[in-house]
Scaffold this motif. Sequence first.
Motif, PDB file in Angstrom:
ATOM      1  N   UNK A 233    -118.308 -82.445 -20.836  1.00 35.74           N
ATOM      2  CA  UNK A 233    -118.384 -83.078 -22.154  1.00 35.74           C
ATOM      3  C   UNK A 233    -119.811 -83.446 -22.563  1.00 35.74           C
ATOM      4  N   UNK A 234    -120.751 -83.460 -21.618  1.00 36.25           N
ATOM      5  CA  UNK A 234    -122.118 -83.827 -21.972  1.00 36.25           C
ATOM      6  C   UNK A 234    -122.853 -82.718 -22.715  1.00 36.25           C
ATOM      7  N   UNK A 235    -122.455 -81.461 -22.489  1.00 36.91           N
ATOM      8  CA  UNK A 235    -123.259 -80.350 -22.993  1.00 36.91           C
ATOM      9  C   UNK A 235    -123.229 -80.217 -24.519  1.00 36.91           C
ATOM     10  N   UNK A 236    -122.067 -80.311 -25.194  1.00 36.75           N
ATOM     11  CA  UNK A 236    -122.119 -80.229 -26.665  1.00 36.75           C
ATOM     12  C   UNK A 236    -122.958 -81.332 -27.293  1.00 36.75           C
ATOM     13  N   UNK A 237    -122.900 -82.542 -26.739  1.00 37.29           N
ATOM     14  CA  UNK A 237    -123.692 -83.637 -27.297  1.00 37.29           C
ATOM     15  C   UNK A 237    -125.181 -83.453 -27.047  1.00 37.29           C
ATOM     16  N   UNK A 293    -112.338 -74.863 -28.649  1.00 31.91           N
ATOM     17  CA  UNK A 293    -113.210 -75.878 -29.248  1.00 31.91           C
ATOM     18  C   UNK A 293    -114.320 -75.235 -30.066  1.00 31.91           C
ATOM     19  N   UNK A 294    -114.873 -74.120 -29.583  1.00 34.89           N
ATOM     20  CA  UNK A 294    -115.940 -73.431 -30.319  1.00 34.89           C
ATOM     21  C   UNK A 294    -115.440 -72.922 -31.659  1.00 34.89           C
ATOM     22  N   UNK A 295    -114.189 -72.510 -31.711  1.00 34.92           N
ATOM     23  CA  UNK A 295    -113.614 -71.964 -32.942  1.00 34.92           C
ATOM     24  C   UNK A 295    -113.435 -73.040 -34.011  1.00 34.92           C
ATOM     25  N   UNK A 303    -121.208 -74.871 -31.625  1.00 35.84           N
ATOM     26  CA  UNK A 303    -120.465 -73.635 -31.345  1.00 35.84           C
ATOM     27  C   UNK A 303    -121.079 -72.924 -30.150  1.00 35.84           C
ATOM     28  N   UNK A 304    -122.410 -72.811 -30.155  1.00 39.85           N
ATOM     29  CA  UNK A 304    -123.095 -72.123 -29.057  1.00 39.85           C
ATOM     30  C   UNK A 304    -122.981 -72.913 -27.752  1.00 39.85           C
ATOM     31  N   UNK A 305    -122.937 -74.233 -27.851  1.00 39.19           N
ATOM     32  CA  UNK A 305    -122.793 -75.051 -26.642  1.00 39.19           C
ATOM     33  C   UNK A 305    -121.440 -74.810 -25.983  1.00 39.19           C
ATOM     34  N   UNK A 306    -120.368 -74.842 -26.782  1.00 38.30           N
ATOM     35  CA  UNK A 306    -119.044 -74.560 -26.217  1.00 38.30           C
ATOM     36  C   UNK A 306    -118.962 -73.113 -25.732  1.00 38.30           C
TER      37      UNK A 306
END
Length: 664
Positions: A233-237, A293-295, A303-306
């Motif tokens: 969960x840290x990566x998208x943020x 989640x990216x969609x 989007x690129x993070x997910x």
Amino acid sequence: MTTTTLAVLVPLLPFLGAAAGLLVGRTAPGFVRPLAVLPTLLSLVLAVLVATRQGGGRAIDAATELTPTGSVPIELALYLDGFAVLVAVLVGVVASCVQIYSTAYLRDDPRYASYAALVSLFTSAMLLVVYSGDLIVLLVGWEIMGICSYFLVGHYWETPEARAASLKAFLVTKLGDVPFLIGLFALGVDAGSFRITRVLGAVAAGAVDHPTLIALLLLAGVAGKSAQFPLHTWLPDAMAGPTPVSALIHAATMVAAGVYFVARLLPVFAASAAALLVLAVMAAVTMAGSALAALAQDDIKRVLAYSTIGQLGYMTGALAVGDRGAAVFHLLSHGAFKALLFLAAGVIIHAAGTNSLAAMSRMKDLRARVPDAFWTMTVALLALAAIPPFSGFFSKEAVLGAAEHAATGHASGIPGAAGWIVLVSGLVAALLTAAYATRLWLLTFRGRGAEAPDHGKQPVAMNAVLWVLAVPSLAFGLTVGVLPDWFGGRALTPTLTTSVLGTGVALVGGLVTYGAWRHTTALTERYPMGALAAHPEANAGLVEAEAIATHTPAYGDVASAPDPADPGRLLLGPLHRHAAAGFHLDAVYGALFVRPVQAAAELVRFLDREVVDTYVRGAGALPRWLGTVVRRAQTGNVQTYLSALLAGTVVLAVAAVLVATAGA
């Protein structure tokens, strides 16, 4: 100069560049950019030279004891095999591109000197992880990357989003690092050494007593570092940081470190069928959940993070079926096209002049505005969607082929269930990946949002880097016949079954998304924004978009509102809201962990304030009261003292008489 000496210089040069950049950043700002770019470029040249000399042949192993410990020794060791030297080249290429790109992207940033030095230190730490032959030395690079990510993600520390994102990234990865550290110590004690070659030898000899426990402890750290479920969960943020940092983290450092670690120590994990099944399930949930989640995301960087999370799931899936060659092949391929995607997104953001316009629904037909980003991003998205002949097709098919090989019982020692789990989830993820890649391309380059202000042509340093990375994104798949010699594994050429299935589902995903986009576009053209809700064919997503446009002050008026022609809303339906929120995992973690910890902290605070402080105050009050009484008795009057002495004598005499009388 020997190959070992050259390999030592590869991580050392960026480290020296970082130190020099921090020292002269304020006193001699003219040297900052050369100190950022030149050491990294020279490190890349040396990494290529090391790879050429190693040539995919016998591994180069050298070590010297760092210090006597009295038990398990710690050694400064290098271990250079085929996939280590190739990963080092990837790190050098991406880091060099990021440093060159950043000279233009952060040209007016007042903290560029510290930023560039941290990027160099980040690069040095990853190279140390790649080349290290000792687990403790590897751990040093592992932890340096964690602190570098904290500072770089929080580069724009003036914003609350950046501060929260950097803290979250640090805490979540550290949550995984605690069991990871325990697992490393347990592995070293069982094997009698932290030297990787000796650890693998002990595993082969069956000398590791607790393979399942050790593997699961290590997987916790891998899940945190490589953003795998449930510690992803840290990566998208982390997208709150500068875009070039995102490219570095997602393509060549940090998240790649966990996959690389498992690939390096794969026999440790393969010694436990339970660990492989856990790894397969973790990869499956990660692939499918992150693609959904990216969609649903609107911000292009999220989007690129997910997407990165899902592609890392492919790599861990390949490792779960015992094929590190396929995993590292996809790591190399993904590193090129994902770095290109992030840097192209940075060009788009730079063209808009503000990070807030990263929302795809607010973009309007950017093809003519950013032609370099348009063409190179198209190449990268085709690679991401695994469309032949782009590089992602070959590397993803290698993963699916490895899963099919295990599912059909042809992989010795690998549970067939792990193969089926990875194969099915990989095909589902391939469908969804093509869908969100198509959606990103349509909304970004053929969108109908507000016209962003034109900030002119983008700097050459930024556009040139995009074309450099477009070459491996397009042509890296041609190395598929050569790479097995470097990895010492099975053939990586696509098989007919998985190629047809993988490409077929990708085409279906892309075409269905395009059809949904055409449908939503036609619907919004037919009905004005204010009339959508009156028509039954207007789906819930379009009605929601109208509500955002007409009632949310952040968008002002309808002209600057998000484009409702978003195929993701139509495809996901009622699932869209949950997918956009990452399936509420942060809320779940808040309920399970954050709130209980906060409640416990409040209880401790109450006990400290109301109980401990009361006791301390009471303990001080009694002596203070006695002191007050005694002080009042000290009048300085001799007659008073004599009177008190006489009265006390009389009292004692009376008491003595009473005692004597009672005794008689």
